[in-house]
Write an enzyme that holds these catalytic residues in place. Structure first.
Site, PDB file in Angstrom:
ATOM      1  N   GLY A  16       0.779  -1.235   0.000  1.00  0.00           N
ATOM      2  CA  GLY A  16       0.000   0.000   0.000  1.00  0.00           C
ATOM      3  C   GLY A  16       0.809   1.282   0.000  1.00  0.00           C
ATOM      4  CB  THR A  17       4.268   2.256  -0.987  1.00  0.00           C
ATOM      5  OG1 THR A  17       4.325   1.720  -2.311  1.00  0.00           O
ATOM      6  CG2 THR A  17       4.957   1.308  -0.003  1.00  0.00           C
ATOM      7  CG  ASN A  18       1.728   3.527  -5.742  1.00  0.00           C
ATOM      8  OD1 ASN A  18       2.254   4.596  -6.016  1.00  0.00           O
ATOM      9  ND2 ASN A  18       2.163   2.372  -6.214  1.00  0.00           N
ATOM     10  CG  MET A  92      -0.572  -7.361  -7.678  1.00  0.00           C
ATOM     11  SD  MET A  92       0.190  -6.335  -8.958  1.00  0.00           S
ATOM     12  CE  MET A  92       1.033  -7.588  -9.917  1.00  0.00           C
ATOM     13  CG  LEU A  95     -10.622  -4.568 -12.043  1.00  0.00           C
ATOM     14  CD1 LEU A  95     -10.591  -3.052 -11.992  1.00  0.00           C
ATOM     15  CD2 LEU A  95     -11.325  -5.141 -10.818  1.00  0.00           C
ATOM     16  CG  ASN A 109      -2.968  -0.186 -13.262  1.00  0.00           C
ATOM     17  OD1 ASN A 109      -2.868  -0.427 -12.066  1.00  0.00           O
ATOM     18  ND2 ASN A 109      -2.248  -0.808 -14.173  1.00  0.00           N
ATOM     19  CG  HIS A 111       2.178  -1.223 -15.846  1.00  0.00           C
ATOM     20  ND1 HIS A 111       1.812  -2.485 -15.425  1.00  0.00           N
ATOM     21  CD2 HIS A 111       3.133  -1.398 -16.797  1.00  0.00           C
ATOM     22  CE1 HIS A 111       2.508  -3.390 -16.097  1.00  0.00           C
ATOM     23  NE2 HIS A 111       3.321  -2.757 -16.933  1.00  0.00           N
TER      24      HIS A 111
END
Length: 196
Positions: A16-18, A92, A95, A109, A111
């Site tokens: 969860g760093t982003n 990861m 969808l 997203n 990437h």
């Protein structure tokens, strides 16, 4: 700023760093994180959400008959929280098209490659295997393909002689943490829209 904050939901699978970058840079400012969803029950990112009082839930694939059923349940929950933008921050899994139709042109997203180069789950390993010296980060809209949606922003970095995926990731993380919140701010302020 008098305009209403954009309600966003963040989908996570890992540390969860982003998510933390979004909490630190846009939550309560241009946007409000109204929900965090994960496909991994013990994802450390969920602790970050809990610490900041953000509603969170787990939608593990094995709890559902198939991905479509899982995505329908997740979309329903995100809809209940009135999410206007869905941000994939290290989520990861793919969808389903049904999920994307529920949030048209509203899923982004981050990437760790310069798309369209190196889409998919192992972009850094793939780039290193090719002997790449230029690496980077892309924020893009999500479509039904694998990392094929319209590109919003990219940043690159040259790493001559790079051999270690962890070393490359360490260089890319700060770029992710800058680029993803920037894009969310721009969308919240109406300065970004999906390409037709």
């Amino acid at each position: 700023m008098n305009q209403a904050r954009l309600p966003i939901a963040v989908l996570v699978s890992g540390t969860g760093t982003n998510l933390q970058a979004l909490i630190d840079q846009v939550h309560g400012r241009e946007a409000t994180i109204v929900a965090v969803a994960s496909n991994v029950p013990d994802a450390p990112a969920l602790k970050r959400a809990e610490k900041h009082g953000i509603p969170w839930a787990v939608f593990a694939r094995k709890q559902y008959i198939d991905r479509q059923e899982r995505d329908e349940a997740m979309a329903e929950w995100l809809g209940e929280h009135r999410a206007g933008l869905i941000v994939l921050a290290g989520f990861m899994e793919l969808l389903s098209e049904q999920f994307l139709k529920r949030f048209p042109n509203s899923v982004v997203n981050v990437h760790p490659s310069l798309l369209p180069a190196y889409p998919g789950p192992h972009p850094i390993d793939d780039a290193l295997a090719d002997g790449a010296e230029e690496f980077g980060v892309t924020v893009h809209y999500v479509d039904a393909g694998i990392d094929t949606g319209p590109i919003i922003r990219q940043e690159s970095v040259r790493l001559s002689g790079a051999k270690d995926p962890d070393q490359v990731l360490r260089r890319l993380r700060p770029i992710e943490h800058m680029l993803l919140p920037l894009v969310v701010k721009e969308i919240a302020e109406g300065r970004q829209s999906v390409a037709a």
